[in-house]
Design a protein around this motif. Sequence first.
Motif, PDB file in Angstrom:
ATOM      1  N   PHE A 190     -17.420  -0.590   2.621  1.00  0.00           N
ATOM      2  CA  PHE A 190     -16.972  -1.926   2.993  1.00  0.00           C
ATOM      3  C   PHE A 190     -17.051  -2.804   1.753  1.00  0.00           C
ATOM      4  CE2 PHE A 190     -17.790  -6.335   4.400  1.00  0.00           C
ATOM      5  CZ  PHE A 190     -16.563  -6.565   5.013  1.00  0.00           C
ATOM      6  N   ASP A 246     -13.838   3.609   6.074  1.00  0.00           N
ATOM      7  CA  ASP A 246     -13.890   2.220   5.635  1.00  0.00           C
ATOM      8  C   ASP A 246     -13.984   1.268   6.825  1.00  0.00           C
ATOM      9  OD1 ASP A 246     -13.438   0.241   3.319  1.00  0.00           O
ATOM     10  OD2 ASP A 246     -11.911  -0.365   4.782  1.00  0.00           O
ATOM     11  N   SER A 247     -14.767   0.202   6.660  1.00  0.00           N
ATOM     12  CA  SER A 247     -14.971  -0.780   7.729  1.00  0.00           C
ATOM     13  C   SER A 247     -14.060  -1.989   7.538  1.00  0.00           C
ATOM     14  CB  SER A 247     -16.441  -1.216   7.765  1.00  0.00           C
ATOM     15  OG  SER A 247     -17.289  -0.103   7.896  1.00  0.00           O
ATOM     16  N   PHE A 248     -12.771  -1.707   7.270  1.00  0.00           N
ATOM     17  CA  PHE A 248     -11.748  -2.736   7.089  1.00  0.00           C
ATOM     18  C   PHE A 248     -12.096  -3.680   5.933  1.00  0.00           C
ATOM     19  CE2 PHE A 248     -11.424  -1.292  11.482  1.00  0.00           C
ATOM     20  CZ  PHE A 248     -10.066  -0.984  11.569  1.00  0.00           C
ATOM     21  N   SER A 249     -12.222  -3.088   4.757  1.00  0.00           N
ATOM     22  CA  SER A 249     -12.508  -3.863   3.544  1.00  0.00           C
ATOM     23  C   SER A 249     -11.414  -4.884   3.284  1.00  0.00           C
ATOM     24  CB  SER A 249     -12.627  -2.931   2.340  1.00  0.00           C
ATOM     25  OG  SER A 249     -13.751  -2.097   2.445  1.00  0.00           O
ATOM     26  N   LYS A 281      -9.528  -0.075  -0.846  1.00  0.00           N
ATOM     27  CA  LYS A 281      -8.493   0.876  -0.426  1.00  0.00           C
ATOM     28  C   LYS A 281      -7.568   1.249  -1.572  1.00  0.00           C
ATOM     29  CE  LYS A 281      -4.934   1.729   3.052  1.00  0.00           C
ATOM     30  NZ  LYS A 281      -4.209   1.190   4.256  1.00  0.00           N
ATOM     31  N   GLN A 340     -10.099   4.137   8.669  1.00  0.00           N
ATOM     32  CA  GLN A 340     -10.800   2.886   8.957  1.00  0.00           C
ATOM     33  C   GLN A 340     -11.321   2.874  10.391  1.00  0.00           C
ATOM     34  OE1 GLN A 340      -7.680   0.077   7.552  1.00  0.00           O
ATOM     35  NE2 GLN A 340      -9.187  -0.588   6.048  1.00  0.00           N
TER      36      GLN A 340
END
Length: 277
Positions: A11, A35-38, A43, A55
């Motif tokens: 993240f 990924d925790s929605f960076s 990305k 994600q």
Amino acid sequence: MNNLCIIILTFNEELNIKKCLGSIKNFADEIIIIDSFSTDNTKSICENYKVKFVQNKFVNQAKQFNWALSNVEVKSEWIMRLDADEEVTENLAREIKKNINIESENNGFYINRKLIWCRKWIRHGGIYPLWLARVFKRGKAVYEERTEEHLLIEGKTSKIRGDLIENNLKNKIEFFTLKHLDTAKGEAKEIFDKNFNKNISSDQIYNKSKIRRFFKINLFNKMPLFFRSTSYFIYRYIFRLGFLDGKEGFTFHFFQAFWYRMFIDMLVDEKKKNEKK
């Protein structure tokens, strides 16, 4: 058949992820990013490497990793957990490959972590060596879903020589504080939940994680509030020679052993007072 898949949780890791992926690009057979929605360039940096980028909404580290094990296809026989702020040394990479390529009764392996704080290796205060369960056969391990999580490996385990370097370039004091405000809330909540009052018993290896959990449950958590955080800092800084690491050693043990534990005690004390009211 691929032999090793490395799973990394991210993240907003644009400062760390390039050096992390650079250390494993010629080592791992598969690399999976969860990924925790960076909202930064994490990305786009990952897209420069041969990775599978997935994600998922973040709850905590353990739930996120367990979600990956259950929902993302892994082709390799072995899996390794790696954090975005960590690097695999060449020596460690060779040792891992050697151990997973031979016929073995082991279902998992422990790796030694080398922590860098304020650009200095923290060697004292019980911080090094620190053996962490990180490599396991697919289907043979899962994380306990708690704030201070540990990997539970089914069956026999062993240790692998070589250091895993943790050097978080985001770890300025503001980031450290904000991060630990959240984890402190989780730990304080778990103190009141008897379901979390249990030791690590997934394997027989004698390591600091199991020892710490045992003493945390049976000694530390039963000590008076505020006294325990003070005594823990003195134990690590004085009796475990944390002072030998200079001002970096003092700041690390002060914030990680004293301030963080004191903050948890404050949360616990506030909750107890509110319940009395």
